[in-house]
Structures are given as C-alpha cells and as structure tokens.
Scaffold this motif. Structure first.
Motif, PDB file in Angstrom:
ATOM      1  N   GLU A 162      46.938  59.258  52.569  1.00 53.97           N
ATOM      2  CA  GLU A 162      48.380  59.194  52.851  1.00 53.97           C
ATOM      3  C   GLU A 162      48.794  57.901  53.543  1.00 53.97           C
ATOM      4  OE1 GLU A 162      51.759  61.760  55.357  1.00 53.97           O
ATOM      5  OE2 GLU A 162      49.661  62.444  55.288  1.00 53.97           O
ATOM      6  N   HIS A 163      47.934  57.372  54.402  1.00 52.80           N
ATOM      7  CA  HIS A 163      48.292  56.191  55.182  1.00 52.80           C
ATOM      8  C   HIS A 163      47.601  54.924  54.682  1.00 52.80           C
ATOM      9  CE1 HIS A 163      50.339  58.877  57.892  1.00 52.80           C
ATOM     10  NE2 HIS A 163      49.231  59.575  58.075  1.00 52.80           N
ATOM     11  N   THR A 164      47.067  54.978  53.462  1.00 51.20           N
ATOM     12  CA  THR A 164      46.359  53.831  52.893  1.00 51.20           C
ATOM     13  C   THR A 164      47.245  53.100  51.899  1.00 51.20           C
ATOM     14  OG1 THR A 164      44.177  54.858  53.134  1.00 51.20           O
ATOM     15  CG2 THR A 164      44.381  53.116  51.491  1.00 51.20           C
ATOM     16  N   LYS A 165      47.391  51.805  52.088  1.00 50.68           N
ATOM     17  CA  LYS A 165      48.109  50.988  51.115  1.00 50.68           C
ATOM     18  C   LYS A 165      47.147  50.558  50.011  1.00 50.68           C
ATOM     19  CE  LYS A 165      51.662  49.075  54.189  1.00 50.68           C
ATOM     20  NZ  LYS A 165      52.755  49.848  53.571  1.00 50.68           N
ATOM     21  N   VAL A 166      47.549  50.778  48.772  1.00 49.41           N
ATOM     22  CA  VAL A 166      46.763  50.343  47.615  1.00 49.41           C
ATOM     23  C   VAL A 166      47.379  49.056  47.096  1.00 49.41           C
ATOM     24  CG1 VAL A 166      45.993  50.909  45.285  1.00 49.41           C
ATOM     25  CG2 VAL A 166      46.131  52.703  47.036  1.00 49.41           C
ATOM     26  N   VAL A 167      46.593  47.982  47.085  1.00 42.05           N
ATOM     27  CA  VAL A 167      47.090  46.695  46.600  1.00 42.05           C
ATOM     28  C   VAL A 167      46.224  46.233  45.438  1.00 42.05           C
ATOM     29  CG1 VAL A 167      48.151  46.020  48.780  1.00 42.05           C
ATOM     30  CG2 VAL A 167      45.788  45.411  48.347  1.00 42.05           C
ATOM     31  N   ALA A 168      46.871  45.684  44.431  1.00 42.72           N
ATOM     32  CA  ALA A 168      46.198  45.314  43.185  1.00 42.72           C
ATOM     33  C   ALA A 168      45.912  43.821  43.150  1.00 42.72           C
ATOM     34  CB  ALA A 168      47.058  45.721  41.993  1.00 42.72           C
ATOM     35  N   VAL A 169      44.669  43.472  42.888  1.00 41.27           N
ATOM     36  CA  VAL A 169      44.260  42.071  42.785  1.00 41.27           C
ATOM     37  C   VAL A 169      44.776  41.510  41.460  1.00 41.27           C
ATOM     38  CG1 VAL A 169      42.307  40.483  42.659  1.00 41.27           C
ATOM     39  CG2 VAL A 169      42.195  42.504  44.157  1.00 41.27           C
ATOM     40  N   THR A 170      45.481  40.392  41.529  1.00 36.95           N
ATOM     41  CA  THR A 170      45.997  39.757  40.322  1.00 36.95           C
ATOM     42  C   THR A 170      44.962  38.773  39.785  1.00 36.95           C
ATOM     43  OG1 THR A 170      47.209  38.148  41.688  1.00 36.95           O
ATOM     44  CG2 THR A 170      48.406  40.118  40.925  1.00 36.95           C
ATOM     45  N   VAL A 171      44.963  37.543  40.274  1.00 40.08           N
ATOM     46  CA  VAL A 171      43.995  36.524  39.846  1.00 40.08           C
ATOM     47  C   VAL A 171      43.254  36.019  41.076  1.00 40.08           C
ATOM     48  CG1 VAL A 171      43.704  34.258  38.756  1.00 40.08           C
ATOM     49  CG2 VAL A 171      45.450  35.847  37.905  1.00 40.08           C
ATOM     50  N   LEU A 172      41.938  36.042  41.035  1.00 38.23           N
ATOM     51  CA  LEU A 172      41.137  35.601  42.172  1.00 38.23           C
ATOM     52  C   LEU A 172      41.472  34.155  42.534  1.00 38.23           C
ATOM     53  CD1 LEU A 172      37.656  37.047  41.094  1.00 38.23           C
ATOM     54  CD2 LEU A 172      39.262  38.031  42.750  1.00 38.23           C
ATOM     55  N   THR A 173      41.484  33.874  43.830  1.00 37.53           N
ATOM     56  CA  THR A 173      41.831  32.528  44.275  1.00 37.53           C
ATOM     57  C   THR A 173      40.716  31.516  44.006  1.00 37.53           C
ATOM     58  OG1 THR A 173      41.129  33.137  46.517  1.00 37.53           O
ATOM     59  CG2 THR A 173      43.483  33.252  46.025  1.00 37.53           C
ATOM     60  N   SER A 174      39.581  31.979  43.517  1.00 42.40           N
ATOM     61  CA  SER A 174      38.496  31.071  43.124  1.00 42.40           C
ATOM     62  C   SER A 174      38.652  30.596  41.682  1.00 42.40           C
ATOM     63  CB  SER A 174      37.143  31.770  43.294  1.00 42.40           C
ATOM     64  OG  SER A 174      37.087  32.937  42.485  1.00 42.40           O
ATOM     65  N   LEU A 175      39.684  31.099  40.979  1.00 40.62           N
ATOM     66  CA  LEU A 175      39.901  30.737  39.574  1.00 40.62           C
ATOM     67  C   LEU A 175      41.096  29.807  39.434  1.00 40.62           C
ATOM     68  CD1 LEU A 175      39.503  34.259  37.887  1.00 40.62           C
ATOM     69  CD2 LEU A 175      37.748  32.496  38.217  1.00 40.62           C
ATOM     70  N   ASP A 176      40.940  28.778  38.582  1.00 39.94           N
ATOM     71  CA  ASP A 176      42.069  27.917  38.255  1.00 39.94           C
ATOM     72  C   ASP A 176      42.373  28.045  36.767  1.00 39.94           C
ATOM     73  OD1 ASP A 176      40.104  26.418  36.972  1.00 39.94           O
ATOM     74  OD2 ASP A 176      40.105  24.802  38.461  1.00 39.94           O
ATOM     75  N   ASP A 177      43.268  27.190  36.256  1.00 38.97           N
ATOM     76  CA  ASP A 177      43.691  27.307  34.862  1.00 38.97           C
ATOM     77  C   ASP A 177      42.538  27.101  33.886  1.00 38.97           C
ATOM     78  OD1 ASP A 177      46.259  27.794  35.720  1.00 38.97           O
ATOM     79  OD2 ASP A 177      46.965  25.752  35.410  1.00 38.97           O
ATOM     80  N   ASP A 178      41.619  26.200  34.204  1.00 35.76           N
ATOM     81  CA  ASP A 178      40.463  25.986  33.325  1.00 35.76           C
ATOM     82  C   ASP A 178      39.596  27.233  33.257  1.00 35.76           C
ATOM     83  OD1 ASP A 178      41.232  23.393  32.754  1.00 35.76           O
ATOM     84  OD2 ASP A 178      39.989  22.506  34.331  1.00 35.76           O
ATOM     85  N   ASP A 179      39.410  27.891  34.401  1.00 38.46           N
ATOM     86  CA  ASP A 179      38.632  29.129  34.422  1.00 38.46           C
ATOM     87  C   ASP A 179      39.314  30.212  33.596  1.00 38.46           C
ATOM     88  OD1 ASP A 179      36.582  28.239  36.262  1.00 38.46           O
ATOM     89  OD2 ASP A 179      38.075  28.387  37.839  1.00 38.46           O
ATOM     90  N   MET A 180      40.633  30.309  33.715  1.00 33.87           N
ATOM     91  CA  MET A 180      41.373  31.309  32.948  1.00 33.87           C
ATOM     92  C   MET A 180      41.177  31.109  31.458  1.00 33.87           C
ATOM     93  SD  MET A 180      42.719  33.208  35.256  1.00 33.87           S
ATOM     94  CE  MET A 180      43.986  34.138  34.386  1.00 33.87           C
ATOM     95  N   SER A 181      41.214  29.850  31.026  1.00 31.49           N
ATOM     96  CA  SER A 181      41.010  29.541  29.616  1.00 31.49           C
ATOM     97  C   SER A 181      39.599  29.902  29.169  1.00 31.49           C
ATOM     98  CB  SER A 181      41.277  28.050  29.378  1.00 31.49           C
ATOM     99  OG  SER A 181      41.043  27.704  28.030  1.00 31.49           O
ATOM    100  N   ALA A 182      38.608  29.604  30.014  1.00 30.54           N
ATOM    101  CA  ALA A 182      37.219  29.901  29.676  1.00 30.54           C
ATOM    102  C   ALA A 182      36.973  31.401  29.551  1.00 30.54           C
ATOM    103  CB  ALA A 182      36.287  29.296  30.729  1.00 30.54           C
TER     104      ALA A 182
END
Length: 225
Positions: free
Chosen positions: A105-125
């Motif tokens: 009841e008192h826990t916030k659930v947060v969703a990870v979008t894109v890891l901060t260790s990834l850049d555009d080149d990583d996304m393409s790969a």
C-alpha cells in the motif's frame, strides 16, 4: 518521508560496511537505494538491517518478467516495506499493471525507461529505432497509462516528461557533481540540474560512497540543492 531528495546507492558487497556508511551520512540524505548487487548478496536480511538506520528504503530490483512472476516477486517483498521499487517499463502494460496491483500500500512502483549507461549508439545496437531520449518519452507514456507511480529516467528527459505527467514521481540516477567522474554513465547531469528539471528523487552512489570523506561529499551535494 524525509524531504531531502537524495537517495544514496549503497550497493556495497559487505553488509557491515554498508550499514556503517549509512549511519555516517544519514543526516545528509533522504533515503537508501539498494540494488541487485546488494540484494543478491544479502537478501531480505540485509534490507532489514539497513532499514534499522531509519531511512526509507528504495529497492532497485528492476523487475522484468511475465506479469504473474513480477506480481509474485512484488508480493514476496511486502514484508520489507520498501518506499520505492523499480520494474522495467519495457516489460509492457500488463506487467506494469500487475506490478502496481501487487505492490504494498505504501510502496511507489516506478518504471525504468532507458538506463543512463546507454546512449543513442547503444540503442541502435540493441535494435531500437528511437534515440534514447525518444524511447524514454515513449516508455514514460506507457508507464503513465499503466497506472504506476512514476518512472526512472535520466536528467536529460525528466523535464520534458514532467510537462506531460505533472503529478508523476520521477527518479533520476546516474548523477554526477559538476567536477565528478562520469565512469559508466553516458547521459549524466548534475544533481541540481535534475532537481530543477523536476526530479522527485536523486540517486547518487559513487560520488558519495567512494569519496575520501563521504559525509563531506553528501553534505556538499545537499548544499547545492
């Protein structure tokens, strides 16, 4: 909950060292983030021990599996009473909905979008057509629609996402002070920049935990906010 937005990432291999450091800096941070390294090493016992420090616990487990499995994992950590738990937004709407439904009841659930260790080149790969920032926005929209409390994103995206999701809860990791070493972080901003852009929680690890004087480092970062 403490109004200080800094959650210190205590992913240390030794439980006694993590607890000792938490007690030293507790007056200058708002919570403790425990990730996979810590949880795999110390499990429920370790979380219970760190909770004795008296700060909110953020379990950064990044759950990502079929909806039923993620819901079961959420139920298994009820006893730990975490303030925040992470799941991966890329698990899809049904997984996100079940994660939120199964959370405490008192826990916030947060969703990870894109890891901060990834850049555009990583996304393409990996095979994504979108840039990292565009993918983060897309997954934030998915998470919002699924009814979770907020997301994890880099400081580069948090401002744009907050404008679309005004009451969202935004966790920003990968932060570095202006004179800090980036390490494996590719999309980093300063804690103050992230806060000004609308971050609810600032996750800071190595700039505090590996500093010569962690108390002074935490106090200095706190003083910039």
């Amino acid at each position: 909950m403490n109004h200080n937005p800094i959650y210190v990432a205590l992913d240390l291999p030794r439980l006694d060292a993590a607890e000792a450091l938490a007690r030293r800096i507790k007056d200058h941070v708002g919570g403790i983030k425990l990730g996979l390294e810590f949880f795999c090493a110390h499990g429920h016992h370790g979380v219970h021990e760190l909770a004795k420090v008296g700060l909110p616990i953020f379990l950064d487990l990044k759950l990502h599996d079929i909806p039923n499995t993620v819901a079961g994992a959420m139920q298994a950590i009820h006893v730990l009473q975490p303030a925040i738990v992470t799941v991966h937004a890329s698990g899809g709407r049904a997984m996100l909905e079940d994660a939120k439904a199964a959370a405490g009841e008192h826990t916030k659930v947060v969703a990870v979008t894109v890891l901060t260790s990834l850049d555009d080149d990583d996304m393409s790969a990996i095979g994504y057509a979108n840039r990292a920032s565009d993918q983060a926005l897309r997954l934030a929209e998915l998470a919002h629609g699924a009814g979770v409390d907020g997301i994890v994103c880099s400081g580069h995206e948090v401002g744009d996402i907050r404008r679309q999701w005004k009451d969202g809860y935004f966790v920003v990791p990968g932060l570095r002070p202006a004179d800090g070493v980036l390490g494996d972080q590719k999309r980093s901003v300063t804690p103050r920049a992230a806060r000004d852009a609308g971050a609810s929680v600032l996750v800071i690890g190595r700039p505090i935990t590996r500093a010569e004087d962690p108390v002074a480092a935490a106090r200095a970062i706190e003083g910039t906010l």
